[in-house]
Design a protein around this motif. Structure first.
Motif, PDB file in Angstrom:
ATOM      1  N   GLY A   1       0.788  -1.195  -0.112  1.00 39.78           N
ATOM      2  CA  GLY A   1      -0.156  -0.010   0.163  1.00 39.78           C
ATOM      3  C   GLY A   1       0.799   1.323   0.063  1.00 39.78           C
ATOM      4  N   CYS A   2       2.009   1.172  -0.191  1.00 38.93           N
ATOM      5  CA  CYS A   2       3.097   2.285   0.054  1.00 38.93           C
ATOM      6  C   CYS A   2       2.838   3.195  -1.241  1.00 38.93           C
ATOM      7  CB  CYS A   2       4.493   1.757  -0.164  1.00 38.93           C
ATOM      8  SG  CYS A   2       5.560   3.399  -0.075  1.00 38.93           S
ATOM      9  N   GLY A   3       2.477   4.536  -1.057  1.00 41.32           N
ATOM     10  CA  GLY A   3       2.326   5.479  -2.100  1.00 41.32           C
ATOM     11  C   GLY A   3       3.486   5.413  -3.105  1.00 41.32           C
ATOM     12  N   HIS A   4       4.643   5.094  -2.725  1.00 39.89           N
ATOM     13  CA  HIS A   4       5.622   5.035  -3.729  1.00 39.89           C
ATOM     14  C   HIS A   4       5.770   4.106  -4.805  1.00 39.89           C
ATOM     15  CE1 HIS A   4       7.290   7.549  -0.540  1.00 39.89           C
ATOM     16  NE2 HIS A   4       8.410   6.882  -0.122  1.00 39.89           N
ATOM     17  N   ASP A   5       5.099   2.946  -4.529  1.00 39.34           N
ATOM     18  CA  ASP A   5       4.798   1.942  -5.649  1.00 39.34           C
ATOM     19  C   ASP A   5       3.984   2.291  -6.619  1.00 39.34           C
ATOM     20  OD1 ASP A   5       6.600  -0.061  -4.430  1.00 39.34           O
ATOM     21  OD2 ASP A   5       5.127  -1.049  -3.192  1.00 39.34           O
ATOM     22  N   SER A   6       2.706   3.113  -6.276  1.00 38.42           N
ATOM     23  CA  SER A   6       2.023   3.825  -7.290  1.00 38.42           C
ATOM     24  C   SER A   6       2.739   4.605  -8.212  1.00 38.42           C
ATOM     25  CB  SER A   6       0.790   4.631  -6.612  1.00 38.42           C
ATOM     26  OG  SER A   6       0.564   3.779  -5.395  1.00 38.42           O
TER      27      SER A   6
END
Lengths: 351, 613
Positions: free
Chosen positions: A36-41
């Motif tokens: 759910g880390c924003g960085h992966d998005s």
């Protein structure tokens, strides 16, 4: 984080871009960040942007500093060379790399600790030098790897997971980038790929320092009530000034946008940025206006997103230095070494 | 006291105020002597200041060609009232004082045992010139004229030098020659010329050139193929970059379009400057920076990255007095340890020690080949003494057949042919892996550089076995480095001896002269000049082949000695310190005195003799 390896076999009908690459060709190693880390998005948005733009993966150099954000270049563009440098010093390494070969596309990935705290000096100077790059800060207002300390972008009054309130004034990297001479300045939200992907595309095709501040909530340490960088807070306070459509020169221009709300910006390479205005008085070519708008909205507790400023006629560091068109790292001995004759003449002048 | 009588062998010292234009006049004088074929070794002793502080220009005239600092002063040109007393005190008994006699001085301010030569320079200047700037500048030229007469030099030589210097600016030629003549004529008319010190035509200079080490380093970087430099101004290294820039404009401007085949960026600090250099080198350009001690301290973390990620960078460190800000305008050799093991963790770096501008050029250029071959930072350690002072040295040479050694760079063709590429894999058994330059091949050869532990294929790893493999390979790489760094230079004594001396860098001319002084006293010492680190086997062998070895260096703690003990595992008791660290260049008198004293007063008993008895 996922423990499942990606399947090696691809569907034969996987979409390909004009170079014949599939999206998979732009992916990297499996992320080790929290689920759910924003960085992966953001990594996914980078993959999509590069795929859509038909960028050859090996013609990209991706550089980063230290921190969660700086680990991400391993998770996209696996066929690109990457350099995970030291904490806060990616901008100088990227600058040097860009000097060595002006023909590659340079992507700098950093975080709020990496760019606003330890690295604010290098961040500032890379912007003012006009390095041709796409500089993305994955901004979550918190130090994740060291377990939840405030960073320099954490809002005054925001609360950390243990209930401690931040009393320091935050640094707004967008405001700094505008002041320091970045020629493409944007902010977005990792949870809004519709906005983020075109912004990244525009940045990749921009000549000069392109800066994107991406609010990217930390699901583990900064996604709770009291945080101003949580998914909920950002969704509620997002004030988008425009929506960007990125159009390559070869693309058909879709003329269905309502007249009067469109602004068309042509970049150096002929690519076109279509800005659908949301804030009626917003002019992305007005640097001072952008700074004012940012401050006014900030005072109201709103986070301004969108393409805030673009100077489509900007010049970059290589132009300032008047370097030859051929990349410096490809000049052969004959172009570099003056030889013995020149040396003999020099010796004669030193007697 | 009989006045000193000496031809082509004396020390003249100019005491000036900095910012007064004296430097160019003093240099003019030095070049005039050199044009007469007499070797000289001038040294600027200057403050960390722009204007108004005392500065000295000390010049040794030596027919024998000794270029080290001699010490003492036979003729003082005292142009600075602030330093009068100490300048007078420094003159050798029987020496000479030249001064501006416009303002009369009480007898007590002079010395009985020296010859006093006064010319009313200010008075003459005030009479001849109205512009205050001209009065100052021509006063300097005027004393050069007076000295030309006093030392019996050839006026025409100085005159021609001025003409050469101002070629194209004819007005300046006439004005300067006029001032020169005023001084010359006044001295001839009013003083007994010549004095006991003379300059006579000689052939001691030969085809040598006259240049400072920093300019030579800048030139070495051009010839070595450097294209990128990130730098930050710091005394005494700044002029390396200035020289690189001016040689690049001369030799690296594209004749077709005037564009630059180089990039020079003044960074915001030393961290950014080394960062840029690492970025450029990682991306396949030859890149370097120049700095001094404080910059080395600031760059430490990045040195560790370049060492561990194996990025070939070149760093010129023009050493000055440390620690901290130390003595910014004085010379020392005190950064060896800071460079040899720079950065945290287990690191080691390649060091080169040029002895003069000639080697600043050759080793400076070679540093880029070594860095590429070994894929690691290479430090060229010079110091202020050779960096900022013009020095006679052999002319630069370049073999046009020579090609840059770019080391193990895997090409697109090699990758295409399926060659096994592991960025940190030792395939050749020398500890040096192969690398690829970003952008080489669409699908093969990309890797992720990092300062964290990784496996041989550059994948992130926290496995102890991967870590150990890598560290052992790095150690092995430095074994290879030993065979690639410049070999030491051995000068055996005239007779077999159990004593040796090891020295390096700017100590070289003083050591050569000290050897001659010692030989004259029937003291025999083999000498070895170290030119690189890690030490070649010959260096450790030299220590082992002698009972006692003097380690001559210009720092307080004996840093080369520490490195020898640490790396060579030699007995510290056999390494005798000869340390000079007051910020002035070491002298032959100092070295020979220390060695002779140690040998006589300490009654050193060679170990072998002890064992035998």
């Amino acid at each position: 984080m996922t423990y499942l390896a990606k399947p090696k076999l691809l569907r034969t009908d996987a979409p390909k871009n004009t170079l014949g690459y599939t999206r998979r060709d732009y992916e990297g190693a499996i992320s080790t960040l929290c689920a759910g880390c924003g960085h992966d998005s953001i990594s996914a948005a980078i993959v999509q942007a590069c795929f859509d733009l038909d960028i050859e993966p090996h013609r990209v150099a991706k550089l980063s500093g230290i921190g969660c954000s700086s680990k991400t270049p391993d998770y996209f563009l696996g066929a690109s060379h990457g350099f995970n440098t030291t904490h806060g010093r990616m901008p100088s390494v990227l600058t040097g790399a860009a000097l060595a070969n002006r023909d590659l596309t340079y992507m700098g990935i950093s975080g709020d600790g990496d760019s606003a705290s330890i690295g604010i000096g290098q961040f500032a100077h890379a912007m003012r030098r006009g390095v041709n790059m796409t500089y993305i800060v994955e901004n979550n207002g918190v130090y994740g790897l060291t377990k939840g300390q405030f960073s320099a972008t954490a809002d005054k009054g925001s609360k950390n997971k243990r209930g401690v309130v931040n009393s320091d004034t935050p640094i707004d990297l967008v405001a700094l980038a505008l002041q320091l001479g970045a020629s493409y300045v944007a902010r977005s939200f990792s949870g809004d790929k519709e906005q983020l992907i075109p912004l990244i595309k525009g940045a990749l095709r921009h000549r000069g320092p392109a800066f994107i501040d991406v609010i990217s909530p930390c699901v583990t340490f900064n996604n709770h009530p009291g945080s101003t960088k949580s998914y909920d807070y950002v969704r509620e306070h997002n004030d988008a000034v425009n929506r960007l459509d990125f159009i390559l020169p070869r693309d058909q221009i879709n003329a269905t946008y309502p007249a009067g709300s469109l602004r068309r910006i042509v970049q150096h390479d002929g690519s076109i940025l279509h800005l659908r205005k949301l804030a009626t008085d917003y002019d992305p070519s007005d640097r001072v206006g952008a700074m004012n708008h940012l401050q006014e909205r900030h005072a109201l507790g709103e986070i301004v997103t969108g393409l805030l400023y673009v100077d489509s006629s900007a010049e970059d560091l290589h132009r300032h230095l008047n370097t030859v068109e051929k990349p410096l790292n490809q000049l052969g001995d004959a172009y570099l070494c003056p030889g013995s004759k020149a040396l003999d003449a020099l010796n004669a002048s030193l007697r | 006291m009989k006045p000193i009588q000496s031809s082509n062998d004396f020390v003249i010292k100019f005491a000036n105020v900095n910012g007064s234009g004296s430097a160019s006049a003093n240099e003019l004088f030095a070049r005039a002597i050199m044009r007469m074929g007499v070797p000289i070794a001038p040294r600027n002793i200057f403050p960390s200041n722009i204007q108004g502080m005392p500065t000295w220009y000390e010049m040794r005239v030596s027919a024998a060609g000794w270029l080290g600092r001699r010490g003492g002063c036979d003729l003082m040109v005292a142009m600075n009232p602030q330093t009068w007393d100490r300048d007078i005190a420094e003159i050798e008994p029987g020496g000479y004082l030249f001064y501006d006699s416009t303002k009369s001085q009480p007898r007590s301010r002079f010395r009985e045992d020296i010859t006093v030569l006064g010319i009313p320079l200010t008075e003459i200047c005030n009479r001849e010139y109205t512009d205050p700037r001209q009065r100052q500048l021509f006063k300097n030229i005027m004393y050069v004229g007076a000295l030309t007469a006093l030392l019996d030099m050839d006026f025409a030589v100085v005159e021609k030098l001025i003409a050469d210097q101002y070629r194209g600016k004819d007005k300046l030629i006439g004005a300067n020659v006029n001032a020169l003549k005023l001084g010359y004529d006044h001295a001839r008319a009013n003083l007994s010329c010549p004095i006991g010190l003379r300059v006579e035509r000689s052939h001691g200079v030969g085809d040598q050139i006259f240049i400072n080490g920093n300019d030579a380093c800048g030139l070495g970087a051009v010839y070595g193929g450097a294209t990128v430099t990130g730098w930050y101004p710091i005394t005494p290294s700044t002029s390396i970059i200035e020289a690189f820039g001016s040689y690049c404009r001369k030799y690296r401007t594209d004749p077709d379009n005037g564009m630059a085949r180089y990039a020079i960026v003044q960074a915001e600090d030393e961290l950014a400057s080394i960062g840029m250099v690492i970025g450029a080198a990682w991306n396949g350009a030859r890149a370097f920076t120049a700095t001094s001690g404080p910059g080395i301290s600031l760059m430490q973390e990045f040195f560790g990255l370049a060492y561990f990620a194996e990025v070939p960078v070149v760093v010129f460190n023009v050493q000055r007095g440390g620690p901290s800000t130390g003595m910014p305008t004085r010379t020392q050799q005190s950064d060896l340890i800071a460079c040899a093991y720079a950065s945290h963790g287990d690191t080691k770096h390649v060091l080169l020690f040029p002895e003069d501008p000639y080697e600043c050029f050759t080793l400076g250029a070679q540093a880029f080949d070594l860095a590429d071959r070994l894929q690691t930072p290479v430090f060229v350690l010079l110091d202020l003494d050779i960096g900022m002072n013009d020095r006679l040295c052999q002319p630069f040479a370049w073999d046009d057949q020579r090609r840059y050694d770019r080391g193990k760079v895997m090409s697109a063709e090699q990758l295409e042919a399926g060659k096994n590429f592991g960025r940190y894999l030792d395939v050749d058994g020398d500890g040096i892996p192969w690398r690829t330059i970003p952008g080489t091949h669409p699908t093969k050869g990309a890797f992720f550089s990092r300062g964290t532990t990784r496996n041989a294929y550059a994948k992130y790893s926290e496995a102890g076995t991967d870590y150990v493999y890598n560290m052992e390979r790095l150690r092995h790489k430095f074994e290879t480095a030993k065979t690639l760094v410049p070999a030491p230079v051995l000068k055996p004594a005239s007779q077999p001896t159990r004593y040796g001396a090891i020295y390096y860098g700017s100590t070289s001319p003083a050591m050569a002269e000290a050897s001659a002084l010692l030989e004259a006293q029937d003291v025999h010492v083999d000498t070895l000049r170290v030119r690189g680190f890690p030490f070649a086997d010959e260096v450790i062998d030299f220590v082992n082949d002698h009972d006692f070895v003097f380690i001559v260096e210009q720092n307080e703690s004996g840093q080369l000695r520490m490195l020898l003990i640490n790396e060579g595992e030699v007995d510290p008791k056999r390494l005798i310190r000869v340390l000079h660290y007051d910020g002035t260049p070491i002298t032959a008198r100092f070295i020979s005195g220390r060695i002779a004293d140690t040998l006589s007063t300490h009654k050193v008993t060679p170990i072998r003799k002890q064992v035998a008895s």
